[in-house]
Write an enzyme that holds these catalytic residues in place. Structure first.
Site, PDB file in Angstrom:
ATOM      1  N   ARG A  25       1.053  -1.488   0.049  1.00  0.00           N
ATOM      2  CA  ARG A  25       0.146   0.086   0.094  1.00  0.00           C
ATOM      3  C   ARG A  25       0.700   1.021   0.098  1.00  0.00           C
ATOM      4  NH1 ARG A  25      -4.069   0.476   4.231  1.00  0.00           N
ATOM      5  NH2 ARG A  25      -2.439   1.256   5.939  1.00  0.00           N
ATOM      6  N   SER A  35     -12.672  -4.610   2.001  1.00  0.00           N
ATOM      7  CA  SER A  35     -13.108  -4.223   3.333  1.00  0.00           C
ATOM      8  C   SER A  35     -14.202  -3.896   3.440  1.00  0.00           C
ATOM      9  CB  SER A  35     -12.259  -2.560   3.155  1.00  0.00           C
ATOM     10  OG  SER A  35     -10.869  -2.481   3.157  1.00  0.00           O
ATOM     11  N   LYS A  72      -5.736   5.205   9.699  1.00  0.00           N
ATOM     12  CA  LYS A  72      -6.991   5.146   8.844  1.00  0.00           C
ATOM     13  C   LYS A  72      -7.712   5.960   9.818  1.00  0.00           C
ATOM     14  CE  LYS A  72      -7.176   2.805   4.701  1.00  0.00           C
ATOM     15  NZ  LYS A  72      -7.693   1.727   3.736  1.00  0.00           N
TER      16      LYS A  72
END
Length: 211
Positions: free
Chosen positions: A41, A110, A139
């Site tokens: 990521r 997700s 996040k």
């Protein structure tokens, strides 16, 4: 034929956790410690930077016989021969990604509640990334799911479930006890001063859940 991942210790990369260390070196230490799956990521990297780094990670993961998943970017996954992609709720829909990638790629989605988990199952996902179990610094906009919420998704899953969000060696057991097949870990591995030792501590707990 689609590869069958081991979701138990799922490393998710984040440059913000590296503390000036090289990503490749950190991932190598994590793999040496016992990481079973890697997701690349890189939210701020250019496509060229992602491609080059993903190529290096693919070669590294191959040397450990561990699969590489790419976050969001189907094109990068296909270009470097990764095992699959992981998609968030705001990314390309799973069904559309499946049309582009075909059946041999792994697609993770997700899911933050049972409704999203059910939709992912119906759209052809291979596994669910569910959280944030304990909250997360990486996040800030993701609501806390908690172990009870994770357990509710696991009971009705129909797919492998990976817990994510604030997971460390200290609370990993709670995630697996809730029914998850593994845990996706970011800072709990990459932000640790001894990455190899951090993974090995998690691996010792993971062995308790080996069937």
């Amino acid at each position: 034929m689609k590869a069958q991942p081991d979701y138990s210790i799922y490393l998710v990369t984040d440059d913000g956790c590296l503390q000036g260390r090289a990503l490749i070196d950190c991932v190598r230490k994590a793999l040496d410690g016992g990481v079973t799956l890697v997701q690349y990521r890189a939210k701020t990297a250019s496509s060229a930077e992602m491609y080059n780094e993903a190529l290096q990670l693919k070669a590294l993961c191959d040397s450990f016989k561990v699969l590489l998943i790419i976050n969001d970017r189907l094109d990068i996954a296909m270009a470097v021969g990764a095992a699959g992609v992981h998609l968030g709720q705001d990314d390309l829909p799973c069904a559309a990604a499946r049309k582009l990638l075909g059946e041999d790629y792994i697609i993770g989605v997700s899911a933050h509640n049972p409704a999203e988990a059910k939709a992912a199952l119906q759209s052809g996902a291979d596994y669910l990334g569910c959280g944030a179990v304990f909250g997360t610094a990486t996040k800030a906009d993701v609501k806390k799911l908690g172990t009870d919420g994770l357990a509710a998704i696991c009971k009705a899953k129909g797919l492998p479930v990976v817990g994510i969000g604030g997971i460390t060696a200290d609370n990993y057991r709670e995630v697996r006890a809730a029914g998850a097949d593994g845990a996706a870990i970011v800072s709990g591995i990459l932000a640790q001063p001894d990455i190899r030792a951090a993974v090995r501590a998690i691996a010792r707990v993971s062995q308790e859940f080996t069937k």
